[in-house]
Design a protein around this motif. Sequence first.
Motif, PDB file in Angstrom:
ATOM      1  N   VAL A   1      15.047   3.214   1.542  1.00  0.00           N
ATOM      2  CA  VAL A   1      14.645   1.950   0.922  1.00  0.00           C
ATOM      3  C   VAL A   1      15.740   0.929   1.254  1.00  0.00           C
ATOM      4  O   VAL A   1      16.927   1.222   1.127  1.00  0.00           O
ATOM      5  CB  VAL A   1      14.485   2.103  -0.612  1.00  0.00           C
ATOM      6  CG1 VAL A   1      14.179   0.773  -1.265  1.00  0.00           C
ATOM      7  CG2 VAL A   1      13.410   3.130  -0.942  1.00  0.00           C
ATOM      8  N   LEU A   2      15.325  -0.241   1.693  1.00  0.00           N
ATOM      9  CA  LEU A   2      16.288  -1.292   2.017  1.00  0.00           C
ATOM     10  C   LEU A   2      17.184  -1.564   0.808  1.00  0.00           C
ATOM     11  O   LEU A   2      16.719  -1.548  -0.335  1.00  0.00           O
ATOM     12  CB  LEU A   2      15.562  -2.569   2.421  1.00  0.00           C
ATOM     13  CG  LEU A   2      14.774  -2.501   3.725  1.00  0.00           C
ATOM     14  CD1 LEU A   2      13.928  -3.757   3.903  1.00  0.00           C
ATOM     15  CD2 LEU A   2      15.707  -2.309   4.906  1.00  0.00           C
TER      16      LEU A   2
ATOM     17  N   GLN B   1      18.360  -4.124  -0.654  1.00  0.00           N
ATOM     18  CA  GLN B   1      17.968  -5.166  -1.608  1.00  0.00           C
ATOM     19  C   GLN B   1      16.796  -4.742  -2.495  1.00  0.00           C
ATOM     20  O   GLN B   1      16.482  -5.424  -3.480  1.00  0.00           O
ATOM     21  CB  GLN B   1      17.657  -6.494  -0.889  1.00  0.00           C
ATOM     22  CG  GLN B   1      16.457  -6.460   0.027  1.00  0.00           C
ATOM     23  CD  GLN B   1      16.801  -6.127   1.476  1.00  0.00           C
ATOM     24  OE1 GLN B   1      17.755  -5.408   1.753  1.00  0.00           O
ATOM     25  NE2 GLN B   1      16.009  -6.648   2.403  1.00  0.00           N
ATOM     26  N   HIS B   2      16.154  -3.619  -2.173  1.00  0.00           N
ATOM     27  CA  HIS B   2      15.023  -3.148  -2.970  1.00  0.00           C
ATOM     28  C   HIS B   2      15.322  -1.846  -3.728  1.00  0.00           C
ATOM     29  O   HIS B   2      14.430  -1.265  -4.335  1.00  0.00           O
ATOM     30  CB  HIS B   2      13.799  -2.951  -2.076  1.00  0.00           C
ATOM     31  CG  HIS B   2      13.331  -4.220  -1.435  1.00  0.00           C
ATOM     32  ND1 HIS B   2      12.760  -5.254  -2.152  1.00  0.00           N
ATOM     33  CD2 HIS B   2      13.387  -4.633  -0.151  1.00  0.00           C
ATOM     34  CE1 HIS B   2      12.472  -6.243  -1.341  1.00  0.00           C
ATOM     35  NE2 HIS B   2      12.852  -5.902  -0.112  1.00  0.00           N
ATOM     36  N   ARG B   3      16.561  -1.415  -3.697  1.00  0.00           N
ATOM     37  CA  ARG B   3      16.942  -0.174  -4.391  1.00  0.00           C
ATOM     38  C   ARG B   3      17.071  -0.410  -5.893  1.00  0.00           C
ATOM     39  O   ARG B   3      17.120  -1.537  -6.360  1.00  0.00           O
ATOM     40  CB  ARG B   3      18.260   0.349  -3.814  1.00  0.00           C
ATOM     41  CG  ARG B   3      18.086   0.823  -2.387  1.00  0.00           C
ATOM     42  CD  ARG B   3      19.351   1.375  -1.807  1.00  0.00           C
ATOM     43  NE  ARG B   3      19.123   1.690  -0.397  1.00  0.00           N
ATOM     44  CZ  ARG B   3      20.072   1.879   0.477  1.00  0.00           C
ATOM     45  NH1 ARG B   3      21.336   1.821   0.113  1.00  0.00           N
ATOM     46  NH2 ARG B   3      19.775   2.145   1.733  1.00  0.00           N
ATOM     47  N   GLN B   4      17.091   0.692  -6.620  1.00  0.00           N
ATOM     48  CA  GLN B   4      17.211   0.680  -8.087  1.00  0.00           C
ATOM     49  C   GLN B   4      15.981   0.079  -8.766  1.00  0.00           C
ATOM     50  O   GLN B   4      16.054  -0.398  -9.892  1.00  0.00           O
ATOM     51  CB  GLN B   4      18.488  -0.061  -8.536  1.00  0.00           C
ATOM     52  CG  GLN B   4      19.761   0.523  -7.991  1.00  0.00           C
ATOM     53  CD  GLN B   4      20.004   1.946  -8.442  1.00  0.00           C
ATOM     54  OE1 GLN B   4      19.841   2.276  -9.610  1.00  0.00           O
ATOM     55  NE2 GLN B   4      20.369   2.825  -7.508  1.00  0.00           N
ATOM     56  N   LYS B   5      14.846   0.119  -8.077  1.00  0.00           N
ATOM     57  CA  LYS B   5      13.594  -0.390  -8.641  1.00  0.00           C
ATOM     58  C   LYS B   5      12.537   0.706  -8.738  1.00  0.00           C
ATOM     59  O   LYS B   5      11.405   0.428  -9.103  1.00  0.00           O
ATOM     60  CB  LYS B   5      13.057  -1.539  -7.774  1.00  0.00           C
ATOM     61  CG  LYS B   5      13.991  -2.724  -7.685  1.00  0.00           C
ATOM     62  CD  LYS B   5      13.457  -3.772  -6.746  1.00  0.00           C
ATOM     63  CE  LYS B   5      14.439  -4.924  -6.595  1.00  0.00           C
ATOM     64  NZ  LYS B   5      13.980  -5.918  -5.622  1.00  0.00           N
TER      65      LYS B   5
ATOM     66  N   ILE C   1      11.268   2.397  -6.220  1.00  0.00           N
ATOM     67  CA  ILE C   1      10.390   2.439  -5.052  1.00  0.00           C
ATOM     68  C   ILE C   1      10.467   3.781  -4.336  1.00  0.00           C
ATOM     69  O   ILE C   1       9.444   4.409  -4.044  1.00  0.00           O
ATOM     70  CB  ILE C   1      10.718   1.278  -4.090  1.00  0.00           C
ATOM     71  CG1 ILE C   1      10.420  -0.063  -4.765  1.00  0.00           C
ATOM     72  CG2 ILE C   1       9.947   1.419  -2.781  1.00  0.00           C
ATOM     73  CD1 ILE C   1      10.961  -1.269  -4.027  1.00  0.00           C
TER      74      ILE C   1
END
Length: 97
Positions: free
Chosen positions: A15-16, A18-22, A24
Motif C-alpha cells: 500500500v502506498l 500516503q494510504h497506510r494506516q487506513k 486498506i
Amino acid sequence: QEESNQLWELASVYVLPQHRQKGIGSDLVRNVLARHVLRGRKKSDVYILTLESTRGWYEHLGFQVTEQIPEAMKFEVVAGNILTKFVGDQLICMQYR
C-alpha cells in the motif's frame, strides 16, 4: 474440480505510504482469504513468505509462523534468505489458520 493438497501463496501486499494506516491492506488480504474459503478451499493451504519485521501485521490477519515449509516453496525460501540478509531482516514462512 478437486483442488486438494494444493498450495496457495499470498504474495506482495503493498500500500502506498500516503494510504497506510487506513485498513486498506488488511481489507485486501481479508477479501482474498474470504474468497479462498468461499470456494471451499482450506485456510491452512495458504502460505506467505515475509520479513520478520511484518510478522505482527500478518499475525493480526490470522497467519502463524510455521517451520514446516512446503516443498514447493523451499527454493524460494533459500533464495529469499540470501536476499534478506542484504536488507538486515529475516525471511519467515507463515501459514493461515
